[in-house]
Scaffold this motif. Sequence first.
Motif, PDB file in Angstrom:
ATOM      1  N   ASP A 151       0.915  -1.076   0.339  1.00 26.64           N
ATOM      2  CA  ASP A 151       0.183   0.323   0.235  1.00 26.64           C
ATOM      3  C   ASP A 151       0.558   1.580   0.043  1.00 26.64           C
ATOM      4  OD1 ASP A 151      -2.372  -1.618   0.111  1.00 26.64           O
ATOM      5  OD2 ASP A 151      -2.818  -1.412   2.425  1.00 26.64           O
ATOM      6  N   SER A 160      -3.930   3.839  -8.440  1.00 29.62           N
ATOM      7  CA  SER A 160      -5.008   3.857  -7.695  1.00 29.62           C
ATOM      8  C   SER A 160      -5.269   1.856  -7.427  1.00 29.62           C
ATOM      9  CB  SER A 160      -6.034   4.405  -8.671  1.00 29.62           C
ATOM     10  OG  SER A 160      -6.696   3.721  -9.978  1.00 29.62           O
ATOM     11  N   ARG A 161      -6.649   2.064  -6.771  1.00 29.20           N
ATOM     12  CA  ARG A 161      -7.358   0.817  -6.517  1.00 29.20           C
ATOM     13  C   ARG A 161      -8.106   0.002  -7.778  1.00 29.20           C
ATOM     14  NH1 ARG A 161     -10.746  -1.628  -1.958  1.00 29.20           N
ATOM     15  NH2 ARG A 161     -11.691  -3.835  -3.491  1.00 29.20           N
ATOM     16  N   SER A 162      -7.982   1.410  -8.390  1.00 26.54           N
ATOM     17  CA  SER A 162      -9.122   0.796  -9.691  1.00 26.54           C
ATOM     18  C   SER A 162      -8.192  -0.016 -10.538  1.00 26.54           C
ATOM     19  CB  SER A 162      -9.736   1.970 -10.054  1.00 26.54           C
ATOM     20  OG  SER A 162      -9.397   2.988 -10.996  1.00 26.54           O
ATOM     21  N   ASP A 165      -6.812  -2.941  -9.339  1.00 28.30           N
ATOM     22  CA  ASP A 165      -8.216  -4.282  -9.364  1.00 28.30           C
ATOM     23  C   ASP A 165      -8.292  -4.658 -10.427  1.00 28.30           C
ATOM     24  OD1 ASP A 165      -8.773  -3.877  -6.359  1.00 28.30           O
ATOM     25  OD2 ASP A 165     -10.844  -3.050  -7.166  1.00 28.30           O
ATOM     26  N   PRO A 220     -10.074  -3.386   2.130  1.00 25.27           N
ATOM     27  CA  PRO A 220      -9.025  -3.287   1.925  1.00 25.27           C
ATOM     28  C   PRO A 220      -8.298  -4.210   3.104  1.00 25.27           C
ATOM     29  CG  PRO A 220      -9.369  -0.499   1.949  1.00 25.27           C
ATOM     30  CD  PRO A 220     -10.921  -1.772   2.597  1.00 25.27           C
ATOM     31  N   THR A 246      -2.699   5.316   2.050  1.00 26.86           N
ATOM     32  CA  THR A 246      -4.052   5.227   0.779  1.00 26.86           C
ATOM     33  C   THR A 246      -3.825   3.416   0.841  1.00 26.86           C
ATOM     34  OG1 THR A 246      -3.717   6.967  -0.302  1.00 26.86           O
ATOM     35  CG2 THR A 246      -5.282   5.396  -0.711  1.00 26.86           C
ATOM     36  N   HIS A 247      -5.064   2.688   1.503  1.00 21.61           N
ATOM     37  CA  HIS A 247      -4.286   1.138   1.460  1.00 21.61           C
ATOM     38  C   HIS A 247      -5.281   1.064   0.175  1.00 21.61           C
ATOM     39  CE1 HIS A 247      -3.142   0.796   5.283  1.00 21.61           C
ATOM     40  NE2 HIS A 247      -3.185   1.909   5.721  1.00 21.61           N
ATOM     41  N   VAL A 248      -4.741   0.395  -0.502  1.00 21.91           N
ATOM     42  CA  VAL A 248      -5.760  -0.536  -2.085  1.00 21.91           C
ATOM     43  C   VAL A 248      -5.642  -2.108  -2.165  1.00 21.91           C
ATOM     44  CG1 VAL A 248      -5.631   1.524  -2.596  1.00 21.91           C
ATOM     45  CG2 VAL A 248      -3.485   0.010  -3.111  1.00 21.91           C
ATOM     46  N   HIS A 249      -4.980  -2.635  -1.200  1.00 20.20           N
ATOM     47  CA  HIS A 249      -4.629  -4.130  -1.073  1.00 20.20           C
ATOM     48  C   HIS A 249      -5.975  -4.893  -0.682  1.00 20.20           C
ATOM     49  CE1 HIS A 249      -1.113  -2.471  -3.285  1.00 20.20           C
ATOM     50  NE2 HIS A 249      -1.283  -3.987  -4.383  1.00 20.20           N
ATOM     51  N   HIS A 250      -6.201  -5.823  -1.282  1.00 18.79           N
ATOM     52  CA  HIS A 250      -7.276  -7.043  -0.209  1.00 18.79           C
ATOM     53  C   HIS A 250      -7.068  -8.515  -0.544  1.00 18.79           C
ATOM     54  CE1 HIS A 250      -9.596  -6.846  -4.638  1.00 18.79           C
ATOM     55  NE2 HIS A 250      -9.346  -5.570  -3.856  1.00 18.79           N
ATOM     56  N   ASN A 253      -6.491  -8.477  -4.849  1.00 23.34           N
ATOM     57  CA  ASN A 253      -5.566  -8.132  -6.204  1.00 23.34           C
ATOM     58  C   ASN A 253      -4.099  -8.396  -5.334  1.00 23.34           C
ATOM     59  OD1 ASN A 253      -4.742  -6.295  -3.230  1.00 23.34           O
ATOM     60  ND2 ASN A 253      -6.239  -4.439  -4.884  1.00 23.34           N
TER      61      ASN A 253
END
Length: 400
Positions: A151, A160-162, A165, A220, A246-250, A253
């Motif tokens: 992150d 970005s998250r998008s 993903d 996230p 900014t937390h974008v990994h889950h 992904n």
Amino acid sequence: MAYIYDAVRTPRGKGKKDGALFTLKASHLLSQTFKALERNSPLVPQYVEDAVVGCVTQVREQSGDIAKVGLMQAGYPDSVAGATVARFCGSGLEAVNIAAAYIMAGQMDLMIAGGVESMSRVPLGTDGSSLLYDPEMIMGHHIIPQGISADLIATKYGYSRSELDQYAFNSQQRATLAWEQNRFQPSVLPVEDINGEVLLEKDEIVRPSTTLEGLAALKPSFEKMGSLAGFDAMAIQRYPELEKVTHVHHAGNSSGIVDGAAVLLLGNRSIGEVLGMQPRARIRSTAIVGTEPTIMLTGPVPATQKALKKAGMEIGDIDLFEVNEAFAVVPYYFMDQLNVTPEKVNVNGGAIAMGHPLGATGALLVGTLLDELERRQLSTGLVTLCIGGGMGIATVIERC
């Protein structure tokens, strides 16, 4: 010169108690890959001198030099030695590079190199690693969990998250297509239980039904950990130019937790002639680097640059890349920093779709890369992985 004569791997099983490979110890996974190396010459066990195997969590049934244990269970002669190495996620490729170095130096003729990990039976962290649990190490060196490092990279470099993903969705689609077209068939060995019944024939966690909408709905994974445990603050201390992480990994992904084993048969040219085997590829160069340990996962970039320099090559000389998908940001960052097109990277999907059996992944990716180079009739490939603690590893291969 070190040549690759064969590459074998198990399918990757879900690394939980309900996974298909949970009933098998890691040594049994490994021994089945050892046995499979006899497929091109039944004399292989008699001529192998040593087996170097990567394994990350070396406790309980994965401890005590699992390389030698696997050889014994596979029925190899007592004359074959075994060594187990640990370089976190780079362990399997480290084993390959060690074996290649022995052969290039003229000290060995024929070796096995690979890795194994049973994450269902011996979960990550069971060994009590100081990078995970020692407050003095963590606080003194700004060590944060790898997911938060991922992150942090995304925050620092603006992913970005998008975008991430979309990368994960593409990995699932590519892996699904690869399995539908049997692209992994040359290397994948169905895993059997002790009674000879097949437990698993293909990678278990591929999700063909994955959608962008479904990925977007996932929370996230590291946000709460980052705030409540203070890891975000620790990251900002090291990178004060950032206001926040900014937390974008889950889960969708990031790499999957799986069980698996993979091995390569490496040797010099003369041993191939003795055994009547044709080499499939040669090792052009290898590299290992250290990097800043907080951001941690940027190592594939300098490792690749170092390996290419040692081989006398440029980035454009590489036909295909395997960049371990520990988290979606890792291959994304790699492609951007080195100006590599996505059409050359992880063309059959990666660990986001199929899983990351820690100690085995590096060796597994070499076999995957070689199979695809042969399928496409291409020449050169590079495998690279990020490594915990701030390291990177890379290997360049060239088809014969």
